[in-house]
Design a protein around this motif. Structure first.
Motif, PDB file in Angstrom:
ATOM      1  N   ASP A   1      12.108   3.923  -4.539  1.00  0.00           N
ATOM      2  CA  ASP A   1      11.083   3.006  -5.049  1.00  0.00           C
ATOM      3  C   ASP A   1      11.719   1.756  -5.634  1.00  0.00           C
ATOM      4  O   ASP A   1      11.249   0.629  -5.399  1.00  0.00           O
ATOM      5  CB  ASP A   1      10.219   3.689  -6.111  1.00  0.00           C
ATOM      6  CG  ASP A   1       9.265   4.709  -5.518  1.00  0.00           C
ATOM      7  OD1 ASP A   1       9.063   4.678  -4.280  1.00  0.00           O
ATOM      8  OD2 ASP A   1       8.718   5.507  -6.296  1.00  0.00           O
TER       9      ASP A   1
ATOM     10  N   THR B   1      13.513   9.673  -4.906  1.00  0.00           N
ATOM     11  CA  THR B   1      12.292   8.921  -4.625  1.00  0.00           C
ATOM     12  C   THR B   1      12.220   7.709  -5.535  1.00  0.00           C
ATOM     13  O   THR B   1      11.844   6.618  -5.105  1.00  0.00           O
ATOM     14  CB  THR B   1      11.051   9.808  -4.818  1.00  0.00           C
ATOM     15  OG1 THR B   1      11.168  10.951  -3.991  1.00  0.00           O
ATOM     16  CG2 THR B   1       9.795   9.062  -4.450  1.00  0.00           C
TER      17      THR B   1
ATOM     18  N   LEU C   1       0.834  -1.193   0.000  1.00  0.00           N
ATOM     19  CA  LEU C   1       0.000   0.000   0.000  1.00  0.00           C
ATOM     20  C   LEU C   1       0.875   1.251   0.000  1.00  0.00           C
ATOM     21  O   LEU C   1       0.630   2.172  -0.778  1.00  0.00           O
ATOM     22  CB  LEU C   1      -0.929  -0.035   1.213  1.00  0.00           C
ATOM     23  CG  LEU C   1      -1.905   1.122   1.364  1.00  0.00           C
ATOM     24  CD1 LEU C   1      -2.906   1.112   0.216  1.00  0.00           C
ATOM     25  CD2 LEU C   1      -2.622   1.037   2.675  1.00  0.00           C
ATOM     26  N   LEU C   2       1.906   1.262   0.858  1.00  0.00           N
ATOM     27  CA  LEU C   2       2.804   2.415   0.893  1.00  0.00           C
ATOM     28  C   LEU C   2       3.589   2.525  -0.408  1.00  0.00           C
ATOM     29  O   LEU C   2       3.873   3.620  -0.887  1.00  0.00           O
ATOM     30  CB  LEU C   2       3.772   2.302   2.073  1.00  0.00           C
ATOM     31  CG  LEU C   2       3.139   2.459   3.453  1.00  0.00           C
ATOM     32  CD1 LEU C   2       4.171   2.173   4.529  1.00  0.00           C
ATOM     33  CD2 LEU C   2       2.583   3.851   3.623  1.00  0.00           C
ATOM     34  N   HIS C   3       3.923   1.390  -0.962  1.00  0.00           N
ATOM     35  CA  HIS C   3       4.648   1.375  -2.228  1.00  0.00           C
ATOM     36  C   HIS C   3       3.801   2.023  -3.346  1.00  0.00           C
ATOM     37  O   HIS C   3       4.299   2.859  -4.114  1.00  0.00           O
ATOM     38  CB  HIS C   3       4.989  -0.073  -2.586  1.00  0.00           C
ATOM     39  CG  HIS C   3       5.770  -0.216  -3.845  1.00  0.00           C
ATOM     40  ND1 HIS C   3       7.035   0.272  -3.981  1.00  0.00           N
ATOM     41  CD2 HIS C   3       5.429  -0.799  -5.028  1.00  0.00           C
ATOM     42  CE1 HIS C   3       7.464  -0.002  -5.190  1.00  0.00           C
ATOM     43  NE2 HIS C   3       6.502  -0.645  -5.842  1.00  0.00           N
ATOM     44  N   ARG C   4       2.552   1.686  -3.401  1.00  0.00           N
ATOM     45  CA  ARG C   4       1.664   2.294  -4.407  1.00  0.00           C
ATOM     46  C   ARG C   4       1.501   3.794  -4.177  1.00  0.00           C
ATOM     47  O   ARG C   4       1.460   4.582  -5.111  1.00  0.00           O
ATOM     48  CB  ARG C   4       0.297   1.613  -4.368  1.00  0.00           C
ATOM     49  CG  ARG C   4       0.306   0.230  -4.922  1.00  0.00           C
ATOM     50  CD  ARG C   4      -1.056  -0.366  -4.899  1.00  0.00           C
ATOM     51  NE  ARG C   4      -1.019  -1.769  -5.252  1.00  0.00           N
ATOM     52  CZ  ARG C   4      -1.966  -2.621  -4.993  1.00  0.00           C
ATOM     53  NH1 ARG C   4      -3.058  -2.223  -4.367  1.00  0.00           N
ATOM     54  NH2 ARG C   4      -1.847  -3.866  -5.357  1.00  0.00           N
ATOM     55  N   TYR C   5       1.408   4.163  -2.914  1.00  0.00           N
ATOM     56  CA  TYR C   5       1.273   5.582  -2.578  1.00  0.00           C
ATOM     57  C   TYR C   5       2.505   6.355  -3.038  1.00  0.00           C
ATOM     58  O   TYR C   5       2.401   7.434  -3.619  1.00  0.00           O
ATOM     59  CB  TYR C   5       1.068   5.729  -1.075  1.00  0.00           C
ATOM     60  CG  TYR C   5       1.034   7.157  -0.590  1.00  0.00           C
ATOM     61  CD1 TYR C   5      -0.081   7.953  -0.823  1.00  0.00           C
ATOM     62  CD2 TYR C   5       2.113   7.738   0.071  1.00  0.00           C
ATOM     63  CE1 TYR C   5      -0.116   9.268  -0.399  1.00  0.00           C
ATOM     64  CE2 TYR C   5       2.089   9.040   0.498  1.00  0.00           C
ATOM     65  CZ  TYR C   5       0.966   9.806   0.265  1.00  0.00           C
ATOM     66  OH  TYR C   5       0.935  11.097   0.686  1.00  0.00           O
ATOM     67  N   ALA C   6       3.692   5.754  -2.782  1.00  0.00           N
ATOM     68  CA  ALA C   6       4.942   6.428  -3.172  1.00  0.00           C
ATOM     69  C   ALA C   6       5.023   6.570  -4.690  1.00  0.00           C
ATOM     70  O   ALA C   6       5.457   7.605  -5.214  1.00  0.00           O
ATOM     71  CB  ALA C   6       6.140   5.657  -2.645  1.00  0.00           C
ATOM     72  N   LYS C   7       4.608   5.565  -5.446  1.00  0.00           N
ATOM     73  CA  LYS C   7       4.616   5.660  -6.910  1.00  0.00           C
ATOM     74  C   LYS C   7       3.661   6.741  -7.400  1.00  0.00           C
ATOM     75  O   LYS C   7       3.963   7.489  -8.325  1.00  0.00           O
ATOM     76  CB  LYS C   7       4.233   4.310  -7.519  1.00  0.00           C
ATOM     77  CG  LYS C   7       5.363   3.330  -7.561  1.00  0.00           C
ATOM     78  CD  LYS C   7       4.934   2.092  -8.315  1.00  0.00           C
ATOM     79  CE  LYS C   7       6.079   1.128  -8.450  1.00  0.00           C
ATOM     80  NZ  LYS C   7       5.719  -0.048  -9.237  1.00  0.00           N
ATOM     81  N   GLY C   8       2.500   6.805  -6.762  1.00  0.00           N
ATOM     82  CA  GLY C   8       1.534   7.841  -7.165  1.00  0.00           C
ATOM     83  C   GLY C   8       2.054   9.239  -6.913  1.00  0.00           C
ATOM     84  O   GLY C   8       1.910  10.146  -7.735  1.00  0.00           O
ATOM     85  N   VAL C   9       2.713   9.415  -5.774  1.00  0.00           N
ATOM     86  CA  VAL C   9       3.291  10.726  -5.453  1.00  0.00           C
ATOM     87  C   VAL C   9       4.402  11.054  -6.440  1.00  0.00           C
ATOM     88  O   VAL C   9       4.532  12.195  -6.910  1.00  0.00           O
ATOM     89  CB  VAL C   9       3.813  10.745  -3.998  1.00  0.00           C
ATOM     90  CG1 VAL C   9       4.629  11.982  -3.722  1.00  0.00           C
ATOM     91  CG2 VAL C   9       2.641  10.663  -3.029  1.00  0.00           C
TER      92      VAL C   9
END
Length: 175
Positions: free
Chosen positions: A44, A40, A1-9
């Motif tokens: 990632d 970032t 979930l955090l990984h997806r959030y970081a990619k979106g950001v």
């Protein structure tokens, strides 16, 4: 979930052709925010690599656990089969032992045991007959035996004692 959030950001922060100077970058000067995006992205990539390593380790551990479980099931099945075989062997041995005991008892009581048993019965019968003869000595007149006379005397004494007790008790109630 955090990984997806970081990619979106990271995607939101990437520069596009119409942003911040309409695609014109100052010569010799990279925008400050692009280094943050690069770091970032590196983070990632590192997170992705770590995630892949963890997933691979998890798969390997699951395979190991599966092999261990399968080995345990096989060992359990072998032990179960061995118990059934041992139980059958013990049952057969027990039956054989009981059969041998029965044969020994039959042999013992067929001839030698029967003779010994008959001798013991005859001895006890003789002892009982002697005791009975002593108790039943007959008078010369042939009327009753001393044993029967003793029994009649005891019965008369008991009856007389009971009658006397009853009479005393009734007289006590009348007075």
């Amino acid at each position: 979930l955090l990984h997806r959030y970081a990619k979106g950001v990271a995607q939101v922060l990437k520069p596009s052709a119409g942003e911040f100077g309409h695609g014109l970058a100052l010569p010799g000067k990279a925008p400050q925010w692009s280094t943050d995006v690069r770091s970032t992205k590196a983070q990632d990539d590192a997170a992705d690599a770590a995630l892949m390593v963890l997933q691979q380790q998890q798969r390997e551990e699951e395979l190991k656990i599966g092999r261990v479980c399968e080995h345990y099931r096989k060992a359990l099945a072998e032990e179960h089969e061995r118990w059934f075989q041992v139980q059958g062997t013990v049952t057969e041995a027990s039956l054989a032992t009981r059969q041998q005991e029965l044969e020994v008892a039959k042999r013992h009581y067929t001839e030698p045991g029967r003779v010994r048993l008959n001798v013991a019965v005859q001895e006890r019968y003789a002892a009982f007959a002697l005791k009975l003869a002593q108790l039943q000595t007959v008078d010369n007149s042939g009327s009753t035996t001393s044993f029967e006379a003793d029994q009649e005397k005891k019965q008369k004494d008991y009856t007389n004692n009971a009658r006397e007790f009853l009479l005393r008790d009734m007289r006590g109630d009348w007075h």
